[in-house]
Design a protein around this motif. Structure first.
Motif, PDB file in Angstrom:
ATOM      1  N   LEU A 146       0.830  -1.204   0.000  1.00  0.00           N
ATOM      2  CA  LEU A 146       0.000   0.000   0.000  1.00  0.00           C
ATOM      3  C   LEU A 146       0.869   1.261   0.000  1.00  0.00           C
ATOM      4  CD1 LEU A 146      -2.810  -1.086   2.480  1.00  0.00           C
ATOM      5  CD2 LEU A 146      -3.026  -0.759   0.010  1.00  0.00           C
ATOM      6  N   ARG A 147       1.949   1.243   0.739  1.00  0.00           N
ATOM      7  CA  ARG A 147       2.821   2.420   0.774  1.00  0.00           C
ATOM      8  C   ARG A 147       3.447   2.676  -0.594  1.00  0.00           C
ATOM      9  NH1 ARG A 147       1.506   6.021   3.301  1.00  0.00           N
ATOM     10  NH2 ARG A 147       1.165   6.485   1.122  1.00  0.00           N
ATOM     11  N   GLU A 148       3.777   1.598  -1.299  1.00  0.00           N
ATOM     12  CA  GLU A 148       4.364   1.737  -2.628  1.00  0.00           C
ATOM     13  C   GLU A 148       3.325   2.115  -3.679  1.00  0.00           C
ATOM     14  OE1 GLU A 148       7.504   1.407  -4.081  1.00  0.00           O
ATOM     15  OE2 GLU A 148       8.276   1.527  -2.038  1.00  0.00           O
ATOM     16  N   THR A 149       2.088   1.679  -3.479  1.00  0.00           N
ATOM     17  CA  THR A 149       1.070   1.804  -4.521  1.00  0.00           C
ATOM     18  C   THR A 149       0.235   3.066  -4.395  1.00  0.00           C
ATOM     19  OG1 THR A 149       0.919  -0.619  -4.560  1.00  0.00           O
ATOM     20  CG2 THR A 149      -0.861   0.598  -5.621  1.00  0.00           C
ATOM     21  N   LEU A 150      -0.117   3.436  -3.178  1.00  0.00           N
ATOM     22  CA  LEU A 150      -0.985   4.594  -2.960  1.00  0.00           C
ATOM     23  C   LEU A 150      -0.225   5.906  -3.082  1.00  0.00           C
ATOM     24  CD1 LEU A 150      -2.974   3.300   0.136  1.00  0.00           C
ATOM     25  CD2 LEU A 150      -3.984   3.873  -2.078  1.00  0.00           C
ATOM     26  N   PRO A 151      -0.921   6.990  -3.439  1.00  0.00           N
ATOM     27  CA  PRO A 151      -0.285   8.311  -3.394  1.00  0.00           C
ATOM     28  C   PRO A 151       0.226   8.609  -1.985  1.00  0.00           C
ATOM     29  CG  PRO A 151      -2.405   8.404  -4.536  1.00  0.00           C
ATOM     30  CD  PRO A 151      -2.311   7.043  -3.936  1.00  0.00           C
ATOM     31  N   ALA A 152       1.312   9.341  -1.901  1.00  0.00           N
ATOM     32  CA  ALA A 152       1.950   9.622  -0.607  1.00  0.00           C
ATOM     33  C   ALA A 152       1.005  10.336   0.348  1.00  0.00           C
ATOM     34  CB  ALA A 152       3.217  10.438  -0.823  1.00  0.00           C
ATOM     35  N   ALA A 153       0.028  11.065  -0.213  1.00  0.00           N
ATOM     36  CA  ALA A 153      -0.882  11.840   0.636  1.00  0.00           C
ATOM     37  C   ALA A 153      -1.907  10.962   1.351  1.00  0.00           C
ATOM     38  CB  ALA A 153      -1.609  12.890  -0.197  1.00  0.00           C
ATOM     39  N   ILE A 154      -2.057   9.710   0.925  1.00  0.00           N
ATOM     40  CA  ILE A 154      -3.031   8.811   1.543  1.00  0.00           C
ATOM     41  C   ILE A 154      -2.389   8.120   2.746  1.00  0.00           C
ATOM     42  CG2 ILE A 154      -4.543   6.821   1.230  1.00  0.00           C
ATOM     43  CD1 ILE A 154      -5.397   9.241  -0.394  1.00  0.00           C
TER      44      ILE A 154
END
Length: 281
Positions: free
Chosen positions: A131-139
């Protein structure tokens, strides 16, 4: 304890009922010898002479730590990093659909995930990395990882694994999210901070104030009888947001279960929503 002690049928039924009532795990008659082996081990460790004495300690006279030791031994804990990797590939490939079909994630800037039956932590740590790699940093990523066993939760919170444990991890993830400690690898604090570990019995009331965007409960329900499985499926549905995803294990199925989930692909389901929409293969 006398090693020749015989676990008679009445004693087996009493312990089986206790395990079912408290843990939801159905011990079939064919597993009688397995249960006896576990009970014998626990009784030797505690200097208990008979099965009846041990049952009384668990149900009447014992301390809370007696029950913790018992449940740790009875529960089964098998897990690996990136186990059933098609689930994590689904998240990576379907990210835009997940975001579009679940606008709450972007609106609140947060995704909530429950790893139910997290064992020694490999599943929630895998989720956190993906999730950290896939989601935008703001999420913001918030993962609740629960298990009945105190013993495995202690190991999960440490986040230290040997070389064999991490052999399946992509070298990029290993270098990015682990630090080397002699012959072991430790999860970085960055990833640990995304996860809250808690001891929790799935037979208990679900106390959650906020609903989840994803629930992983994989290869856990196979240890429950059909009615308990049915109840759990319904309760998981209730604590997912509309459009939320439900992942189960390869040895499990919702076939012959009454439910309102939308089937997406084997072992992946979605809570229906009035907004409609679909995932692309």
């Amino acid at each position: 304890m006398d090693p020749t002690n015989h676990l008679n049928e009445g004693q087996f039924q009493k312990f089986s009922r206790l395990i079912y009532d408290q843990l939801g795990i159905h011990i079939q008659s064919v597993k009688k010898e397995m249960l006896k082996t576990k009970l014998d081990k626990l009784m030797r460790q505690q200097g208990i002479a008979s099965y009846d004495e041990y049952y009384q300690r668990l149900t009447r006279d014992g301390k809370p730590e007696d029950w913790v030791r018992f449940s740790d031994e009875i529960t089964i804990n098998k897990t690996d990093f990136f186990r059933e990797n098609h689930h994590f590939e689904f998240i990576q490939k379907q990210l835009q659909n997940i975001m579009d079909l679940n606008p709450r994630i972007q609106k609140e800037g947060m995704i909530r995930v429950w790893s139910a039956g997290c064992s020694t932590g490999e599943e929630p740590y895998t989720l956190a990395m993906v999730l950290r790699e896939t989601l935008p940093a703001a999420i913001q990523v918030k993962i609740l990882a629960t298990d009945l066993s105190h013993r495995v939760l202690v190991a999960a919170q440490r986040g230290v694994y040997n070389a064999a444990d991490v052999a399946v991890i992509n070298p990029y993830y290993l270098q990015r999210y682990f630090s080397r400690q002699r012959d072991a690898w430790k999860v970085t604090q960055e990833i640990k901070d995304l996860i809250t570990f808690r001891q929790f019995n799935l037979m208990d009331h679900f106390p959650f104030q906020n609903k989840f965007d994803m629930i992983f409960c994989r290869n856990v329900m196979i240890y429950f009888d059909p009615q308990t499985q049915q109840d759990l499926v319904n309760r998981f549905y209730d604590v997912l947001i509309p459009g939320g995803l439900f992942f189960i294990g390869h040895s499990e199925s919702l076939t012959n279960k009454r439910h309102h989930f939308q089937y997406l692909q084997p072992t992946i389901y979605r809570k229906n929503t009035k907004a409609g929409g679909r995932y692309i293969s």
